[in-house]
Write an enzyme that holds these catalytic residues in place. Structure first.
Site, PDB file in Angstrom:
ATOM      1  N   PRO A 231       4.554   7.089   9.872  1.00  0.00           N
ATOM      2  CA  PRO A 231       3.478   7.552   9.519  1.00  0.00           C
ATOM      3  C   PRO A 231       2.306   7.039  10.511  1.00  0.00           C
ATOM      4  O   PRO A 231       2.461   6.164  11.566  1.00  0.00           O
ATOM      5  CB  PRO A 231       3.049   6.231   8.267  1.00  0.00           C
TER       6      PRO A 231
ATOM      7  N   GLN B 139       0.837   0.697  21.003  1.00  0.00           N
ATOM      8  CA  GLN B 139      -0.422   0.797  20.561  1.00  0.00           C
ATOM      9  C   GLN B 139      -0.900  -0.704  21.525  1.00  0.00           C
ATOM     10  O   GLN B 139      -0.360  -1.540  21.131  1.00  0.00           O
ATOM     11  CB  GLN B 139      -0.708   0.535  19.267  1.00  0.00           C
ATOM     12  N   PHE B 140      -2.196  -0.441  21.945  1.00  0.00           N
ATOM     13  CA  PHE B 140      -2.885  -1.701  22.418  1.00  0.00           C
ATOM     14  C   PHE B 140      -2.999  -2.686  21.365  1.00  0.00           C
ATOM     15  O   PHE B 140      -3.440  -2.691  20.084  1.00  0.00           O
ATOM     16  CB  PHE B 140      -4.394  -1.294  22.659  1.00  0.00           C
ATOM     17  N   GLY B 141      -2.463  -4.062  21.752  1.00  0.00           N
ATOM     18  CA  GLY B 141      -2.618  -5.262  20.691  1.00  0.00           C
ATOM     19  C   GLY B 141      -1.275  -5.113  19.985  1.00  0.00           C
ATOM     20  O   GLY B 141      -1.306  -6.167  19.113  1.00  0.00           O
ATOM     21  N   GLN B 142      -0.391  -4.166  20.461  1.00  0.00           N
ATOM     22  CA  GLN B 142       1.003  -4.509  19.327  1.00  0.00           C
ATOM     23  C   GLN B 142       2.047  -4.401  20.174  1.00  0.00           C
ATOM     24  O   GLN B 142       3.004  -3.506  19.648  1.00  0.00           O
ATOM     25  CB  GLN B 142       0.905  -3.194  18.340  1.00  0.00           C
TER      26      GLN B 142
ATOM     27  N   TYR C 201      -2.181   6.525  10.839  1.00  0.00           N
ATOM     28  CA  TYR C 201      -3.113   5.562  10.149  1.00  0.00           C
ATOM     29  C   TYR C 201      -3.304   5.907   8.790  1.00  0.00           C
ATOM     30  O   TYR C 201      -3.790   7.082   8.708  1.00  0.00           O
ATOM     31  CB  TYR C 201      -4.399   5.168  10.983  1.00  0.00           C
TER      32      TYR C 201
ATOM     33  N   ASP D 226      -1.455  -8.804  15.053  1.00  0.00           N
ATOM     34  CA  ASP D 226      -1.835  -7.956  16.444  1.00  0.00           C
ATOM     35  C   ASP D 226      -2.401  -8.930  17.194  1.00  0.00           C
ATOM     36  O   ASP D 226      -2.938  -9.957  17.078  1.00  0.00           O
ATOM     37  CB  ASP D 226      -2.806  -7.030  16.069  1.00  0.00           C
TER      38      ASP D 226
ATOM     39  N   GLY E  95       0.759  -1.175  -0.136  1.00  0.00           N
ATOM     40  CA  GLY E  95      -0.151  -0.097  -0.092  1.00  0.00           C
ATOM     41  C   GLY E  95       0.793   1.209  -0.089  1.00  0.00           C
ATOM     42  O   GLY E  95       0.841   2.198  -0.978  1.00  0.00           O
TER      43      GLY E  95
ATOM     44  N   TYR F   4       4.889  -5.393  17.428  1.00  0.00           N
ATOM     45  CA  TYR F   4       4.752  -4.290  16.193  1.00  0.00           C
ATOM     46  C   TYR F   4       5.423  -2.844  16.849  1.00  0.00           C
ATOM     47  O   TYR F   4       6.369  -2.135  16.222  1.00  0.00           O
ATOM     48  CB  TYR F   4       3.623  -3.722  15.522  1.00  0.00           C
TER      49      TYR F   4
HETATM   50  N1  CAA Z   1      -7.234   0.389  25.167  1.00  0.00           N
HETATM   51  C1  CAA Z   1      -7.609  -0.046  26.233  1.00  0.00           C
HETATM   52  N2  CAA Z   1      -8.429  -1.123  26.439  1.00  0.00           N
HETATM   53  C2  CAA Z   1      -8.759  -1.575  25.293  1.00  0.00           C
HETATM   54  C3  CAA Z   1      -8.380  -1.199  24.018  1.00  0.00           C
HETATM   55  C4  CAA Z   1      -7.543  -0.067  24.012  1.00  0.00           C
HETATM   56  N3  CAA Z   1      -7.454   0.655  22.923  1.00  0.00           N
HETATM   57  N4  CAA Z   1      -8.928  -1.870  23.065  1.00  0.00           N
HETATM   58  C5  CAA Z   1      -9.515  -2.898  23.742  1.00  0.00           C
HETATM   59  N5  CAA Z   1      -9.617  -2.742  25.017  1.00  0.00           N
HETATM   60  C6  CAA Z   1     -10.050  -3.566  26.163  1.00  0.00           C
HETATM   61  C7  CAA Z   1     -11.473  -4.261  25.622  1.00  0.00           C
HETATM   62  O1  CAA Z   1     -12.464  -3.451  26.011  1.00  0.00           O
HETATM   63  C8  CAA Z   1     -11.270  -5.345  26.497  1.00  0.00           C
HETATM   64  O2  CAA Z   1     -11.637  -5.148  27.874  1.00  0.00           O
HETATM   65  P1  CAA Z   1     -12.476  -6.196  28.779  1.00  0.00           P
HETATM   66  O3  CAA Z   1     -11.735  -7.496  28.759  1.00  0.00           O
HETATM   67  O4  CAA Z   1     -12.723  -5.632  30.034  1.00  0.00           O
HETATM   68  O5  CAA Z   1     -13.893  -6.501  27.875  1.00  0.00           O
HETATM   69  C9  CAA Z   1      -9.862  -5.896  26.552  1.00  0.00           C
HETATM   70  O6  CAA Z   1      -9.024  -4.669  26.220  1.00  0.00           O
HETATM   71  C10 CAA Z   1      -9.548  -7.103  25.542  1.00  0.00           C
HETATM   72  O7  CAA Z   1      -9.838  -6.552  24.093  1.00  0.00           O
HETATM   73  P2  CAA Z   1     -10.266  -7.400  23.084  1.00  0.00           P
HETATM   74  O8  CAA Z   1     -11.479  -8.135  23.622  1.00  0.00           O
HETATM   75  O9  CAA Z   1     -10.619  -6.264  21.773  1.00  0.00           O
HETATM   76  O10 CAA Z   1      -9.133  -8.122  22.846  1.00  0.00           O
HETATM   77  P3  CAA Z   1      -8.742  -8.997  21.525  1.00  0.00           P
HETATM   78  O11 CAA Z   1      -7.946  -9.880  21.620  1.00  0.00           O
HETATM   79  O12 CAA Z   1     -10.209  -9.452  21.040  1.00  0.00           O
HETATM   80  O13 CAA Z   1      -8.311  -7.794  20.408  1.00  0.00           O
HETATM   81  C11 CAA Z   1      -6.724  -6.604  19.376  1.00  0.00           C
HETATM   82  C12 CAA Z   1      -7.276  -7.160  20.587  1.00  0.00           C
HETATM   83  C13 CAA Z   1      -6.704  -7.611  18.212  1.00  0.00           C
HETATM   84  C14 CAA Z   1      -5.277  -6.059  19.243  1.00  0.00           C
HETATM   85  C15 CAA Z   1      -7.682  -5.613  18.917  1.00  0.00           C
HETATM   86  O14 CAA Z   1      -7.927  -4.649  20.034  1.00  0.00           O
HETATM   87  C16 CAA Z   1      -7.208  -4.834  17.676  1.00  0.00           C
HETATM   88  O15 CAA Z   1      -7.403  -4.957  16.501  1.00  0.00           O
HETATM   89  N6  CAA Z   1      -6.793  -3.398  18.142  1.00  0.00           N
HETATM   90  C17 CAA Z   1      -6.120  -2.574  16.985  1.00  0.00           C
HETATM   91  C18 CAA Z   1      -4.878  -2.778  16.955  1.00  0.00           C
HETATM   92  C19 CAA Z   1      -4.135  -1.627  15.952  1.00  0.00           C
HETATM   93  O16 CAA Z   1      -4.455  -0.587  16.148  1.00  0.00           O
HETATM   94  N7  CAA Z   1      -3.527  -2.269  15.207  1.00  0.00           N
HETATM   95  C20 CAA Z   1      -2.864  -1.109  14.032  1.00  0.00           C
HETATM   96  C21 CAA Z   1      -2.814  -1.952  12.758  1.00  0.00           C
HETATM   97  S1  CAA Z   1      -2.214  -0.881  11.491  1.00  0.00           S
HETATM   98  C22 CAA Z   1      -0.725  -0.623  11.563  1.00  0.00           C
HETATM   99  O17 CAA Z   1      -0.088  -1.059  12.384  1.00  0.00           O
HETATM  100  C23 CAA Z   1      -0.037   0.469  10.671  1.00  0.00           C
HETATM  101  C24 CAA Z   1       0.455   1.517  11.443  1.00  0.00           C
HETATM  102  O18 CAA Z   1       2.017   1.840  11.489  1.00  0.00           O
HETATM  103  C25 CAA Z   1      -0.358   2.695  11.952  1.00  0.00           C
END
Ligand code: CAA
Length: 246
Positions: free
Chosen positions: A182, A146-149, A184, A93, A14, A152
């Site tokens: 960069p 970043q949450f989940g990263q 998003y 992630d 991309g 990364y």
């Molecule tokens: N901050 C704080 N808490 C959060 C949160 C956040 N951002 N996101 C979710 N939570 C909480 C949820 O509410 C949940 O709470 P409970 O357990 O109390 O219900 C808990 O954390 C668990 O969250 P999930 O159920 O969502 O966890 P999951 O395993 O299903 O999903 C994830 C986790 C896959 C990482 C998902 O949150 C996600 O996809 N996040 C986005 C990640 C992201 O931004 N990636 C960027 C990709 S693009 C890129 O990387 C390019 C770049 O350079 C910019």
């Protein structure tokens, strides 16, 4: 101005495709490198850039020897590598509690080892010729976390440490090393984020939208220019105001 040869890893992706186009528009010969296995994407890339001075050489940034071959092939077919853009990147992630070792290893191997593998193979030639422009595509998530990263964010933050260290080592030899962070953008990587999560992220961007790949490419082209020689070891954020620091 001398016609330069640029290599763009992740060049069919991309951001990569737009980076290739901007560098070619600026008068460079451009070679995109990416996995040969992405055959369909390679074909559509070739159609997309037809008529431009843009070529494709297969390679795997996660493999040191493959990177050595890419540099050798580019040198023999197109000329010495003057500009290197490390844009290859993947996401796997998941919260740390659920993260498998393969998710960690794959992201570190492609996103961070890949930068070492390419720079290590290209640096000697640049130093010998007294000219080079290296641009590493990092991420806002390497600045903020970043949450989940954890994987990364670690790789992208590591990339910037690498950038600053290498910049010092090659500064006296006409080679600059910079990173771009960069935010998003409209890429498949970002579209893979669940829609509800993505919409929340977009709401938090002061500019109120995703970035366009061409807006990142514009910054690459700026840093790749011959008259950008006094900018080195820098990190340029291009994130719509998502993260501001002084
Ligand atoms: N901050 C704080 N808490 C959060 C949160 C956040 N951002 N996101 C979710 N939570 C909480 C949820 O509410 C949940 O709470 P409970 O357990 O109390 O219900 C808990 O954390 C668990 O969250 P999930 O159920 O969502 O966890 P999951 O395993 O299903 O999903 C994830 C986790 C896959 C990482 C998902 O949150 C996600 O996809 N996040 C986005 C990640 C992201 O931004 N990636 C960027 C990709 S693009 C890129 O990387 C390019 C770049 O350079 C910019």
């Amino acid at each position: 101005m001398k016609k330069r040869v640029a290599v763009v890893t992740g060049g069919i992706g991309g951001l990569g495709t737009e980076i290739c186009k901007k560098l070619a528009e600026a008068g460079n010969t451009v070679v995109a490198t990416d996995l040969a296995a992405r055959a369909e994407r390679v074909e559509s890339f070739k159609k997309d850039v037809a008529g431009l001075d843009i070529h494709f050489v297969p390679g795997d940034v996660g493999d040191f020897d493959s990177c050595a071959k890419v540099v050798q092939q580019v040198e023999s077919e197109y000329g010495a590598v003057d500009i290197l853009v490390n844009a290859a990147g993947i996401t796997r992630d998941g919260t740390l509690r659920k993260m498998e070792r393969t998710q960690w290893n794959d992201v570190l191997r492609i996103n961070l080892d890949g930068v070492f593998n390419m720079c290590r193979n290209a640096v000697d030639g640049m130093l010998a010729r007294g000219y080079g422009r290296i641009i590493n595509i990092s991420s806002v998530n390497g600045q903020t976390g970043q949450f989940g990263q954890t994987n990364y964010s670690a790789a992208k933050a590591g990339m910037h440490g690498f950038t600053m260290a290498m910049a010092r080592e090659v500064a006296r030899k006409g080679v600059t090393v910079n990173s771009i962070s960069p935010g998003y953008c409209e890429t498949a990587l970002v579209m893979a984020v669940p829609e509800d999560v993505r919409n929340k992220i977009i709401d938090s961007v002061p500019v109120g939208r995703l970035g366009k790949p061409s807006e990142i490419a514009r910054t690459v082209s700026f840093l790749a220019a011959e008259d950008a020689g006094f900018i080195t070891g820098a990190n340029i954020p291009v994130n719509g105001g998502l993260f501001m620091s002084s």
